[in-house]
Design a protein around this motif. Structure first.
Motif, short mmCIF file in Angstrom:
data_model
loop_
_atom_site.label_atom_id
_atom_site.label_comp_id
_atom_site.label_asym_id
_atom_site.label_seq_id
_atom_site.Cartn_x
_atom_site.Cartn_y
_atom_site.Cartn_z
N ASP A 162 30.43 21.67 -14.13
CA ASP A 162 30.89 22.14 -12.82
C ASP A 162 32.42 22.21 -12.78
O ASP A 162 33.01 23.12 -12.20
CB ASP A 162 30.34 21.27 -11.70
CG ASP A 162 30.64 19.78 -11.89
OD1 ASP A 162 31.07 19.40 -13.00
OD2 ASP A 162 30.43 19.02 -10.94
N GLU A 163 33.07 21.24 -13.41
CA GLU A 163 34.54 21.22 -13.41
C GLU A 163 35.11 22.42 -14.16
O GLU A 163 36.06 23.07 -13.70
CB GLU A 163 35.02 19.92 -14.04
CG GLU A 163 36.53 19.73 -14.01
CD GLU A 163 36.96 18.42 -14.64
OE1 GLU A 163 36.57 18.18 -15.80
OE2 GLU A 163 37.67 17.64 -13.99
N GLN A 165 33.54 25.29 -14.80
CA GLN A 165 33.21 26.52 -14.08
C GLN A 165 34.22 26.79 -12.97
O GLN A 165 34.71 27.91 -12.80
CB GLN A 165 31.80 26.44 -13.48
CG GLN A 165 31.38 27.74 -12.79
CD GLN A 165 30.15 27.57 -11.93
OE1 GLN A 165 30.09 26.69 -11.08
NE2 GLN A 165 29.14 28.42 -12.15
N LEU A 166 34.55 25.74 -12.22
CA LEU A 166 35.52 25.88 -11.13
C LEU A 166 36.88 26.29 -11.67
O LEU A 166 37.58 27.13 -11.09
CB LEU A 166 35.63 24.56 -10.35
CG LEU A 166 36.54 24.57 -9.12
CD1 LEU A 166 36.09 25.63 -8.13
CD2 LEU A 166 36.55 23.19 -8.47
N ARG A 167 37.28 25.71 -12.80
CA ARG A 167 38.56 26.07 -13.41
C ARG A 167 38.58 27.55 -13.78
O ARG A 167 39.58 28.25 -13.57
CB ARG A 167 38.80 25.22 -14.66
CG ARG A 167 40.20 25.36 -15.26
CD ARG A 167 40.30 24.73 -16.63
NE ARG A 167 39.53 25.48 -17.61
CZ ARG A 167 39.96 26.60 -18.18
NH1 ARG A 167 41.14 27.10 -17.87
NH2 ARG A 167 39.21 27.22 -19.07
N PHE A 169 36.71 29.97 -12.44
CA PHE A 169 36.73 30.76 -11.21
C PHE A 169 38.16 30.89 -10.69
O PHE A 169 38.60 31.97 -10.29
CB PHE A 169 35.85 30.10 -10.14
CG PHE A 169 34.39 30.38 -10.29
CD1 PHE A 169 33.92 31.44 -11.05
CD2 PHE A 169 33.46 29.58 -9.64
CE1 PHE A 169 32.56 31.70 -11.18
CE2 PHE A 169 32.09 29.83 -9.76
CZ PHE A 169 31.64 30.90 -10.53
N ARG A 170 38.89 29.77 -10.68
CA ARG A 170 40.27 29.81 -10.18
C ARG A 170 41.14 30.70 -11.06
O ARG A 170 42.02 31.41 -10.57
CB ARG A 170 40.84 28.38 -10.15
CG ARG A 170 40.27 27.53 -9.01
CD ARG A 170 40.70 26.08 -9.14
NE ARG A 170 40.28 25.30 -7.98
CZ ARG A 170 40.19 23.97 -7.97
NH1 ARG A 170 40.51 23.28 -9.06
NH2 ARG A 170 39.79 23.33 -6.88
N LEU A 187 30.57 32.91 -6.16
CA LEU A 187 31.29 31.82 -5.52
C LEU A 187 30.35 30.86 -4.80
O LEU A 187 30.64 29.67 -4.67
CB LEU A 187 32.33 32.38 -4.55
CG LEU A 187 33.45 33.21 -5.22
CD1 LEU A 187 34.42 33.75 -4.18
CD2 LEU A 187 34.19 32.38 -6.26
N ILE A 190 29.13 27.58 -6.44
CA ILE A 190 29.88 26.32 -6.38
C ILE A 190 29.19 25.36 -5.41
O ILE A 190 28.95 24.19 -5.73
CB ILE A 190 31.33 26.59 -5.93
CG1 ILE A 190 32.05 27.47 -6.96
CG2 ILE A 190 32.09 25.27 -5.73
CD1 ILE A 190 33.44 27.90 -6.53
N TRP A 193 25.52 24.15 -6.57
CA TRP A 193 25.44 23.67 -7.95
C TRP A 193 24.14 22.92 -8.23
O TRP A 193 23.45 23.18 -9.21
CB TRP A 193 26.64 22.78 -8.26
CG TRP A 193 26.61 22.21 -9.66
CD1 TRP A 193 26.03 21.05 -10.07
CD2 TRP A 193 27.16 22.83 -10.83
NE1 TRP A 193 26.19 20.89 -11.43
CE2 TRP A 193 26.87 21.97 -11.92
CE3 TRP A 193 27.85 24.02 -11.06
CZ2 TRP A 193 27.27 22.27 -13.21
CZ3 TRP A 193 28.25 24.31 -12.36
CH2 TRP A 193 27.96 23.45 -13.41
#
Length: 285
Positions: A162-163, A165-167, A169-170, A187, A190, A193
């Motif tokens: 998850d970490e 994936q978020l990175r 996306f950003r 989005l 997120i 999850w």
């Protein structure tokens, strides 16, 4: 996490990564083997279907790009189907995917597949509980039919934290070349999850079967995921070198006295955009 902690974590990730030179060399070697697979597929009439699934931003597209980079689009093609039309929604669920399956001498790379129903459709409520239950029951049977008919079916699940994936996306949000990869549905993954995790676990229970098993690719480090996945795919295909005639370039014939090129002024040329980038060559003389 503080600034020092983030820097330490970033440094730790960098230390884990394979050196770029080693990555490029091994990728080239694997891509050379993929060309051999292509020629073997053509020569034997084999049919290869590779399914790429996983969470959004898990690295599927980048791996597909490296696999297909040096292959002929006449032999290896990518099936990335859009949202079904109103007509397609009334068809047998697998119907539009069946139309994409390989014929003799073809390789098809499914950038997402019929497993949309087990993932995004299930989580986002795009299918009914009955449709979902039917899918789970029918899919092993459907894939058994493909395998029994001689199709070499391979299924890969790209697993990303998850970490990470978020990175990613950003990173896409700030990248004008990759913003198109983000959608509202992406989005929402997120906040959903755990829902996607449960959906993936249930999918594996029903469809990770001996006839068509799932292979999980750890993809927090993209370059590692690409090498690991391609190497594994090659190990599962019984390809051999295919002899081919040696190509010899012929000598260029002597110029013909009867040909005269038309004046350049008769053709419309592309403007020299590069000249504007180079600037005035005489300015600094």
């Amino acid at each position: 996490m503080g600034t020092k902690g983030k820097k330490a974590k970033k440094a730790g990730r960098a230390a884990q990564k394979i050196p770029d030179a080693v990555y490029e060399a091994e990728l080239f070697r694997l891509q050379t083997e993929l060309v051999k697979v292509q020629e073997w597929t053509r020569a034997t009439g084999a049919r290869i279907a590779v399914v790429f699934e996983g969470r959004d931003a898990a690295g599927k597209g980048g791996t597909i790009k490296r696999i297909s980079e040096y292959l002929s689009p006449r032999t290896a093609r990518i099936a990335a189907l859009p949202t079904p039309t109103e007509r397609e929604k009334t068809q047998w669920y697998y119907q539009r995917y069946v139309a994409q399956l390989p014929a003799a001498g073809e390789i098809v790379l499914f950038d997402r597949s019929w497993y949309n129903r087990a993932g995004v459709e299930r989580v986002m409520g795009y299918c009914t509980p009955q449709e979902y239950a039917t899918f789970m029951r029918q899919t092993p049977i459907f894939e058994q039919m493909l395998v029994e008919d001689g199709i070499l079916l391979r299924k890969y699940w790209f697993s990303v934290s998850d970490e990470e994936q978020l990175r990613r996306f950003r990173s896409r949000l700030a990248d004008p070349l990759r913003q198109w990869k983000l959608s509202t549905t992406d989005l929402q993954s997120i906040s959903k999850w755990e829902d996607y995790s449960r959906a993936k676990d249930e999918m594996m229970v029903h469809t990770d079967v001996p006839a068509s098993p799932w292979f999980v690719v750890e993809s927090d480090i993209k370059k590692h995921a690409r090498l690991n996945m391609i190497a594994h795919l090659l190990s599962t295909i019984p390809y051999t070198d295919v002899p081919h005639e040696k190509v010899v370039l012929p000598d260029r014939p002597a110029p013909s006295s009867g040909y005269e090129r038309p004046p350049r002024e008769l053709s419309t040329y592309v403007p020299d955009h590069v000249a504007s980038l180079r600037g005035d060559a005489e300015r600094d003389l």
